[in-house]
Design an enzyme around this catalytic site. Structure first.
Site, PDB file in Angstrom:
ATOM      1  N   TYR A  36       0.833  -1.209   0.000  1.00  0.00           N
ATOM      2  CA  TYR A  36       0.000   0.000   0.000  1.00  0.00           C
ATOM      3  C   TYR A  36       0.859   1.247   0.000  1.00  0.00           C
ATOM      4  CZ  TYR A  36       0.797   0.895   5.027  1.00  0.00           C
ATOM      5  OH  TYR A  36       1.360   1.187   6.244  1.00  0.00           O
ATOM      6  N   ARG A  55       8.376   4.274  -4.596  1.00  0.00           N
ATOM      7  CA  ARG A  55       8.374   3.339  -3.466  1.00  0.00           C
ATOM      8  C   ARG A  55       7.354   2.222  -3.711  1.00  0.00           C
ATOM      9  NH1 ARG A  55       7.464   5.581   2.532  1.00  0.00           N
ATOM     10  NH2 ARG A  55       5.336   5.792   1.749  1.00  0.00           N
ATOM     11  N   LEU A 215      11.102   1.375   6.993  1.00  0.00           N
ATOM     12  CA  LEU A 215      10.499   1.881   5.759  1.00  0.00           C
ATOM     13  C   LEU A 215      11.213   3.180   5.355  1.00  0.00           C
ATOM     14  CD1 LEU A 215       7.965   1.267   3.892  1.00  0.00           C
ATOM     15  CD2 LEU A 215       6.962   3.248   5.021  1.00  0.00           C
TER      16      LEU A 215
HETATM   17  C1  LIG Z   1       6.456   1.581   9.592  1.00  0.00           C
HETATM   18  C2  LIG Z   1       6.481   2.961   9.000  1.00  0.00           C
HETATM   19  N1  LIG Z   1       7.634   3.640   8.969  1.00  0.00           N
HETATM   20  C3  LIG Z   1       7.708   4.889   8.453  1.00  0.00           C
HETATM   21  C4  LIG Z   1       6.589   5.519   7.933  1.00  0.00           C
HETATM   22  C5  LIG Z   1       6.687   6.915   7.380  1.00  0.00           C
HETATM   23  O1  LIG Z   1       6.603   6.906   5.963  1.00  0.00           O
HETATM   24  P1  LIG Z   1       6.062   8.170   5.172  1.00  0.00           P
HETATM   25  O2  LIG Z   1       6.869   9.339   5.647  1.00  0.00           O
HETATM   26  O3  LIG Z   1       6.331   7.845   3.738  1.00  0.00           O
HETATM   27  O4  LIG Z   1       4.622   8.329   5.505  1.00  0.00           O
HETATM   28  C6  LIG Z   1       5.360   4.842   7.934  1.00  0.00           C
HETATM   29  C7  LIG Z   1       4.164   5.474   7.388  1.00  0.00           C
HETATM   30  O5  LIG Z   1       3.077   4.993   7.492  1.00  0.00           O
HETATM   31  C8  LIG Z   1       5.311   3.523   8.473  1.00  0.00           C
HETATM   32  O6  LIG Z   1       4.152   2.832   8.497  1.00  0.00           O
END
Ligand SMILES: Cc1ncc(COP(=O)(O)O)c(C=O)c1O
Length: 297
Positions: A36, A55, A215
């Site tokens: 997702y 991504r 992530l």
């Molecule tokens: C596990 C995790 N790490 C980091 C992030 C931050 O990612 P982003 O800045 O792309 O929202 C998220 C966002 O939902 C996440 O679920």
């Protein structure tokens, strides 16, 4: 949420959310076999769409699932969906699962001898989330958190819908009466339950490097970029758990949370126990960035 009807996208159709249904055999439902994305939208403009779509592609590559659309097709669908769901600050949620196979079987069709015409199509779902812009007063009150053992798998770079581990970790935080958890693997900080982590020490911003343990957050990259453009020193290096105790500031970043200060950790004040000066500066710069996007900059 707005009062208007919630129109979602499912496999080529735009439908009221109540009419959007999928098979119980869907592998997203049975196995969490899907990925997702969440893309913030400010004044109708998508924040870092190219990076989110890249991504998405990386996640699909990692699970061996073909991207059903090219970037133009994704953007066109998002734009239709946004037209159908009015709002000011919103976010696009999109999810792709491997679809509904006839049998419940872990094996995929990737290397199986299935004629192209008989391949199971993926399930493609997207919706618009209505986002309440962060109230600076509320955000600056800060978050209380605990540290917890990061027992997740070594594939956290995939934005997978298999989120039961994150759910359990978030539950540990709520059982402890705090809002969130900072995850620790082998004595090092990885990320939050749904955010990336930063700490500030002696005026330097520090965040763990990307890799399979976390992530690669789009907000993380944006915060690093904003910091560098404003002559704030940034170090991408491992953070030892012990550094959390002596940090001047700790932040969590994500698309929905933006940049949030952690003011209490394991019952102890972080730094001076209130949102720090560096956070105020970053929050200001981040809001300016959003405003430029809204104004078409
Ligand atoms: C596990 C995790 N790490 C980091 C992030 C931050 O990612 P982003 O800045 O792309 O929202 C998220 C966002 O939902 C996440 O679920």
């Amino acid at each position: 949420m707005s009062n208007t009807e919630n129109i979602v996208y499912l496999n080529g159709k735009y439908l009221p959310v109540e009419e959007a249904t999928i098979s119980v055999m869907d592998r997203g439902f049975l196995f969490g076999d899907g990925i997702y994305e969440v893309i913030p939208v400010f004044g109708g403009k998508l924040l870092r769409a190219d990076e989110h779509l890249q991504r998405l592609q990386n996640s699909l590559n990692r699970i061996g699932l073909a991207n059903p659309y090219d970037n133009d097709a994704w953007l066109e669908m998002f734009s239709h969906l946004l037209e159908k769901n009015a709002g000011h600050d919103r976010a696009i949620y999109l999810q792709i699962s491997r679809g509904a196979y006839v049998k419940r079987d872990l094996g995929t069709q990737k290397n199986a001898d299935v004629p192209e015409s008989q391949l199971t199509p993926p399930t493609i779902f997207s919706m618009v989330l209505q986002v309440t812009p962060p109230d600076i007063e509320v955000v600056s009150a800060g978050i209380s958190a605990i540290t917890v053992d990061d027992f997740r798998w070594n594939a956290c770079d995939i934005k997978s819908t298999s989120l039961v581990a994150n759910v359990m970790l978030k539950q540990q935080a709520s059982d402890a009466g705090v809002e969130d958890a900072i995850l620790i693997k082998n004595g090092q900080v990885t990320e939050g339950t749904a955010s990336n982590m930063f700490l500030v020490k002696d005026g330097i911003l520090v965040t763990p490097p990307t890799g399979k343990r976390l992530l690669p957050g789009i907000t993380r990259d944006l915060v690093i970029e904003i910091a560098k453009n404003n002559i704030i020193l940034v170090e991408e290096r491992e953070i030892q758990q012990s550094e959390l105790v002596t940090a001047d500031e700790i932040w969590m970043t994500s698309s929905t949370r933006e940049v949030a200060p952690v003011i209490k950790l394991n019952g102890e004040a972080v730094g001076s126990g209130v949102a720090g000066e560096m956070w105020k500066r970053m929050m200001d710069l981040y809001q300016q960035y959003k405003q430029q996007l809204r104004n078409g900059g």
